[in-house]
Design an enzyme around this catalytic site. Structure first.
Site, short mmCIF file in Angstrom:
data_model
loop_
_atom_site.label_atom_id
_atom_site.label_comp_id
_atom_site.label_asym_id
_atom_site.label_seq_id
_atom_site.Cartn_x
_atom_site.Cartn_y
_atom_site.Cartn_z
N HIS A 60 0.85 -1.19 0.00
CA HIS A 60 0.00 0.00 0.00
C HIS A 60 0.89 1.24 0.00
CE1 HIS A 60 -3.14 2.85 1.11
NE2 HIS A 60 -3.98 1.92 0.72
N ASP A 111 -8.05 -5.02 -0.32
CA ASP A 111 -8.52 -5.88 -1.42
C ASP A 111 -8.20 -7.36 -1.22
OD1 ASP A 111 -7.62 -3.12 -3.35
OD2 ASP A 111 -9.66 -3.87 -3.11
#
Ligand code: SDX
Length: 428
Positions: A307, A364
């Site tokens: 991320h 996700d």
């Protein structure tokens, strides 16, 4: 306490104010940089170190794994709130009273329909079209049927456009799925809650009654809340910059849908399931995929990992991981790819490549496992992300427009050819 940053260029010093946010974040305000230095700018591909705006909507701390909407923790909101309450909170800044929420929901219900001619646009797409492409097109097309939602400058005009898109977007998303699945297009039932009604529009069988499933609605409510906003991510920055040209709300949202589609962003939830399915097809050989993810010659990445901001666990991934177990147990579903996902996570969290780069599961990584359990097809996962992110996009667009922010227009450093004269074709 005011403080400054000093930049020295060729022996000359320039002072810039340092601003501090309510969570003690510091930024060097370089608004005057180019003018006082005679043209010097900054460069920061991917904006990894550059703030685009001051915002009061969402705060996240990537090192500590903190995420709050308007000061409320994501953990509390995911457990205690309804999605529409969170939408109201993000957009207007406060949790609604019962009366405010009822009015908001009623105003949205009044808009929960689209012009019948939209069906003709939908019919123009092949069944095989990816739902994200259909959804961004239909969202843009809404402008043609709602011309007074284009130039919205007053708060009242904005409110009308906001309840319109919150009412119509679930219809467009559900119809996109039903077209894809060869099912007749249908409306829901305004006596149902917002999330339940969406689920009915998606899955009601033509000749059968629809029965709400509390487990499914509760899981979807939680997932939509967890996806609702995430400060200046790629798609939200897209919505803000498109809106900064005074383009309307619907087309700004459509641009955000397209940015979200990318597999490095919201499209990752579909890519994760495809990756886990591939690993399952390879007999569960996670080591092969770990090696591919670490191989610089291989473009493959461990989807659902890493991320830009979180260098610790994505707090949303933690909540979704627990919810995945709960939902599958409650629905009595055994899904072997959940075990593959957990195995992959364990391996990656013990592997120096991932540990050194602070690569953890992101939002996700587990969300697709729940969507699957709810009966949502893989290529509808990113449209689900878009439905969840809709209030975040709206709130950020509204904040940018009410704040009368300047049109977004970054600078560059030119590295091409210097001046040269034209050479006639005969002489080339
Ligand atoms: C979302 O920004 C947001 O807030 C987004 C989001 C939201 O709510 O809006 O949180 C939603 O988009 C989540 C992210 C979903 N994407 C994926 O899961 C795709 C896989 N992840 C990556 O491609 C990547 O981690 C990004 C795109 C998410 C972040 O990329 P960055 O910040 O540009 O980091 P990077 O590419 O510079 O990576 C740093 C290093 C590199 O290795 P080195 O060059 O240092 O040797 O880490 C490596 C990368 O190669 N790396 C990975 C990896 N992610 C980063 N290596 C293997 N697998 C990965 N997943």
């Amino acid at each position: 306490m005011s403080r400054n940053a000093t930049i020295e260029i060729d022996g000359k010093k320039y002072e810039f104010p340092i601003i501090e946010g309510t969570e003690n974040e510091l930024a060097i305000d370089i608004k005057t940089l180019r003018s006082i230095t005679g043209g010097v700018t900054t460069i920061d591909p991917g904006f990894k170190n550059t703030g685009s705006c001051e915002s009061a909507i969402t705060f996240l701390d990537g090192e500590k794994g903190i995420l709050r909407y308007r000061g409320y923790s994501i953990e509390e909101l995911a457990e205690k709130a309804e999605f529409l309450e969170v939408a109201y909170l993000l957009i207007f800044g406060e949790l609604p009273t019962a009366e405010e929420l009822t009015k908001f929901h009623n105003d949205i219900k009044d808009q929960a329909h689209v012009d019948e001619d939209v069906k003709k646009i939908l019919d123009g797409f092949p069944k095989t079209a990816h739902p994200m492409g259909v959804l961004s097109s239909l969202t843009s097309a809404l402008v043609a049927f709602n011309p007074d939602s284009v130039n919205v400058d007053s708060e009242e005009e904005m409110y009308n456009a906001i309840v319109r898109i919150l009412g119509k977007f679930p219809v467009l998303a559900a119809w996109t799925y039903r077209k894809h699945a060869g099912l007749p297009l249908d409306y829901g039932d305004n006596s149902l809650g917002y999330v339940d009604n969406f689920f009915k529009m998606m899955f009601k069988k033509p000749a059968a009654d629809y029965e709400s499933n509390e487990i499914v609605v509760s899981a979807l409510n939680k997932l939509l809340i967890l996806h609702a906003d995430h400060e200046q991510n790629c798609s939200t920055s897209t919505v803000r910059i498109v809106g900064s040209s005074n383009a309307g709300l619907f087309v700004s949202i459509s641009a955000g849908i397209n940015a979200l589609w990318g597999p490095l962003h919201g499209g990752a939830n579909q890519a994760v399931i495809e990756m886990l399915e591939a690993i399952k097809g390879d007999g569960g050989d996670t080591k092969k995929y770990m090696a591919k993810a670490k191989d610089k010659e291989d473009s493959f990445r461990l989807m659902g990992f890493g991320h830009r901001v979180y260098k610790n666990f994505d707090p949303r991934a933690k909540i979704i991981k627990v919810a995945a177990d709960e939902v599958l147990n409650e629905l009595g579903i055994e899904d072997p790819i959940l075990d593959i996902a957990k195995g992959l996570e364990k391996e990656a969290l013990e592997d120096p490549y991932f540990v050194d780069r602070k690569l953890y599961p992101n939002v996700d990584f587990y969300s697709g496992i729940i969507y699957r359990a709810l009966g949502i097809p893989t290529d509808m996962f990113t449209p689900m992300f878009a439905l969840g992110r809709l209030p975040g996009w709206i709130s950020q667009w509204r904040e940018m427009r009410l704040g009368k922010e300047p049109i977004g227009r970054p600078r560059q450093i030119y590295i091409g050819e210097t001046h040269r004269n034209f050479i006639p074709l005969k002489k080339r």
